[in-house]
Design an enzyme around this catalytic site. Structure first.
Site, mmCIF file in Angstrom:
data_model
loop_
_atom_site.group_PDB
_atom_site.id
_atom_site.type_symbol
_atom_site.label_atom_id
_atom_site.label_comp_id
_atom_site.label_asym_id
_atom_site.label_seq_id
_atom_site.Cartn_x
_atom_site.Cartn_y
_atom_site.Cartn_z
ATOM 1 N N ARG A 144 0.850 -1.207 0.000
ATOM 2 C CA ARG A 144 0.000 0.000 0.000
ATOM 3 C C ARG A 144 0.878 1.247 0.000
ATOM 4 N NH1 ARG A 144 -3.287 -3.793 2.351
ATOM 5 N NH2 ARG A 144 -5.118 -4.115 1.039
ATOM 6 N N ASP A 173 -0.004 -6.517 -3.564
ATOM 7 C CA ASP A 173 -1.417 -6.217 -3.308
ATOM 8 C C ASP A 173 -1.965 -5.462 -4.510
ATOM 9 O OD1 ASP A 173 -3.935 -5.718 -1.859
ATOM 10 O OD2 ASP A 173 -2.763 -6.303 -0.103
ATOM 11 N N HIS A 244 -6.640 -9.478 -4.066
ATOM 12 C CA HIS A 244 -5.577 -8.484 -3.819
ATOM 13 C C HIS A 244 -4.510 -8.529 -4.912
ATOM 14 C CE1 HIS A 244 -6.921 -7.018 0.078
ATOM 15 N NE2 HIS A 244 -7.262 -8.247 0.384
ATOM 16 N N ASP A 316 -6.918 -14.053 1.374
ATOM 17 C CA ASP A 316 -7.979 -13.312 2.060
ATOM 18 C C ASP A 316 -8.802 -12.491 1.065
ATOM 19 O OD1 ASP A 316 -5.605 -11.839 1.596
ATOM 20 O OD2 ASP A 316 -6.345 -10.219 2.857
ATOM 21 N N GLU A 317 -9.982 -12.133 1.484
ATOM 22 C CA GLU A 317 -10.803 -11.111 0.830
ATOM 23 C C GLU A 317 -10.802 -11.231 -0.699
ATOM 24 O OE1 GLU A 317 -10.508 -7.533 4.080
ATOM 25 O OE2 GLU A 317 -8.920 -7.606 2.597
ATOM 26 N N GLU A 460 -2.321 1.501 4.497
ATOM 27 C CA GLU A 460 -3.142 2.413 3.674
ATOM 28 C C GLU A 460 -3.001 3.867 4.136
ATOM 29 O OE1 GLU A 460 -4.246 -0.483 4.931
ATOM 30 O OE2 GLU A 460 -5.733 -1.411 3.606
HETATM 31 C C1 ACM Z 1 -6.424 -8.951 6.071
HETATM 32 O O1 ACM Z 1 -6.399 -8.080 6.936
HETATM 33 N N1 ACM Z 1 -7.162 -8.795 4.983
HETATM 34 C C2 ACM Z 1 -5.662 -10.155 6.196
#
Ligand code: ACM
Length: 543
Positions: A144, A173, A244, A316-317, A460
């Site tokens: 980030r 990312d 990501h 993740d995500e 971020e």
């Molecule tokens: C995360 O905080 N998305 C691992």
């Protein structure tokens, strides 16, 4: 003797002192050469003393290995003539040397001696110490906001000073790809920079209208890994798949779901949040990332540290919208006989799980990877709370506890209006001090699968090292004590005593040049008035 993290036992033997001066010699036992190098480079520089090799019976520092001690444990004895640091292995001697530096006082953390020259000594005492957890980690997100190599080396030194031993290096990312991959030069030519950056939380109207970027060359990575190894820190690289990944898709559009969107129009993402542009589950993507991981395995050798066999694959995500819309992804689901897109994600992760295992490495990923079942040997970073870690431990997997509700240091550390770009929960120094990594509901056998714990620094809203320092410190000092010291149950922990020791530790951080948050609140230049954050009370955040 205000040591942080607190050692298991200190015995003050008598009121004497052990003097360190021009005559002090360093007796380097077999296997402790790296620690001797480190002592001369740090304590030698701070004191201006030569610390010549030798065994001056009246005035020496003795480094040695005593295999009877636990591998990372050490015994430090200063008796008025010799200062002996014995460790169960070289790592133990190194952690003992960290304690020794703290005993010398805050100026031992400077890089050159002050004038007028002063006397250096440590109290006559003995310390017996060993860590509670084997994995004492810090994750740094350099995607980030990029942290130039010098800053990363500095963080490795800061970790070592706090007896932390796993550096989880979040290298890729949506907002940047930070590691040179020779066979795919566009990953860094295109993926390592963006034209502008959202300033503040994603709802903020502000932009920083200057290009941001940077990456580590392969030699930079080799240097970082070797520098960490000399400090008994394992570097665990993270290459995040299948979410990501927008920076990689911007560089190589064929990695994305080309039958859903025109991926040639994507650029490195310039704002924050969960990104819908994920990798396509194609053979081409798998082969591409195998190529990436082949270079990663060479750059992060398995024998560089206690946890160096681990490779973090993120996981993740990963929003499934594009896979739902993609004819190619749907065909893949059908061909593999999978129930849905969630199973497709777990097929993707399992592919790399097998691929890494076949090469003698171990996969670790965020707790989402547990959802489709994992191969033996894979481990989980439990971030959405304790639940993923509990489920993983019960299923026989190793776990690193890093719940966002407790140890995400991008979250604000005070509820007041002066916190810079306040994100997430209020997590004070005391909150961190009362964090318990092992949930009470685990049986002793399951609890044994908790390798340890780590604090995570997502960047971020941390645009430079000064902002990283502010979010990390002083909380990382409390965290180090959780990870290292065998503390009692949270409610019984002596936070007042910890704060008293912190008075000395702030002086060490000052000498190291760490821009921590002072207990009374941010300094004027640490504030970011007018930059929108996203404070949260109660509900889980979604940065
Ligand atoms: C995360 O905080 N998305 C691992």
């Amino acid at each position: 003797m205000e040591l942080i993290p607190a050692p298991r036992r200190i015995f003050p033997n008598s009121p004497g002192r052990d003097v360190l001066d021009e005559e002090t010699q360093l007796e380097t036992g077999p296997g402790t050469e790296g620690v001797a190098r480190w002592l001369r480079a740090t304590v030698g520089a701070a004191t201006g003393l030569p610390l010549r090799e030798g065994d001056n019976a009246d005035n020496r520092i003795v480094l040695s290995i005593d295999p009877e001690l636990p591998p990372e444990g050490y015994r430090l004895v200063a008796d008025g003539q010799a200062m002996r640091i014995q460790g169960g292995g070289a790592a133990g001697v190194f952690w003992g040397a960290q304690t020794f530096r703290q005993l010398l006082g805050p100026d031992a953390f400077r890089r050159a001696p002050l004038r007028p020259r002063r006397e250096w000594d440590v109290p006559v005492l003995s310390v017996e110490d060993s860590p509670r957890f084997r994995w004492r980690g810090l994750m740094l997100d350099v995607a980030r906001h990029f942290m130039p190599k010098e800053g990363v080396l500095r963080y490795l030194d800061l970790m070592a000073a706090h007896k932390l031993n796993v550096f989880h290096f979040h290298l890729t990312d949506d907002q940047g790809w930070r590691i040179e991959i020779e066979r795919y030069p566009r990953l860094t030519e295109v993926g390592a920079w963006r034209a502008r950056t959202k300033f503040g939380h994603r709802a903020s109207p502000l932009w920083d209208e200057k290009p941001h970027g940077g990456f580590y060359t392969q030699d930079d990575i080799r240097e970082i890994v070797a520098y960490a190894a000399e400090r008994h820190i394992s570097v665990v690289p993270e290459i995040d798949v299948p979410g990501h990944s927008q920076a990689a898709i911007a560089a190589y559009p064929e990695l994305g779901n080309t039958d859903v969107i025109d991926t040639t129009r994507l650029s490195v993402w310039d704002t924050w949040g969960i990104n819908p542009n994920v990798l396509a589950p194609t053979d081409n993507t798998l082969r591409f990332y195998e190529g990436v991981f082949e270079e990663v395995l060479e750059l992060f050798p398995a024998d560089a540290g206690a946890f160096s066999a681990f490779i973090h694959v993120g996981g993740d995500e990963c929003p499934k919208d594009q896979w739902r819309e993609s004819a190619a992804a749907q065909a893949r689901i059908k061909e593999l006989g999978l129930a849905d897109e969630d199973e497709l994600q777990s097929w993707f992760i399992r592919h790399f799980d097998k691929w890494l295992s076949a090469r003698g490495r171990r996969l670790i990923g965020w707790d989402e990877i547990l959802e489709g079942g994992l191969a033996e040997g894979a481990a989980v970073s439990s971030w959405r709370g304790y639940a993923g870690g509990i489920a993983a431990a019960r299923a026989g997997h190793d776990v690193v506890m890093c719940p966002e509700q407790r140890v995400y240091f991008d979250h604000r550390q005070d509820g007041g209006p002066d916190e810079p770009v306040p994100i997430g929960y209020v997590r004070t120094l005391e909150d961190v001090y009362r964090f318990e990594p092992v949930p009470a509901e685990l049986t002793p056998e399951e609890a044994g699968r908790v390798l340890g714990t780590q604090a995570n620094l997502w960047t971020e809203v941390m645009e430079d090292s000064a902002r990283v320092d502010y979010q990390a410190f002083p909380r990382l000092a409390a965290f180090a004590e959780i990870a290292w010291s065998g503390l009692p149950a949270p409610a019984e922990r002596d936070f007042a005593g910890f704060e008293r020791r912190m008075a000395a530790h702030y002086r060490r951080l000052d000498a190291l040049g760490v821009g921590y948050r002072p207990p009374e609140g941010p300094r004027p230049w640490q504030r970011r008035p007018g930059v929108l954050g996203r404070p949260i009370d109660g509900v889980p955040p979604n940065r």
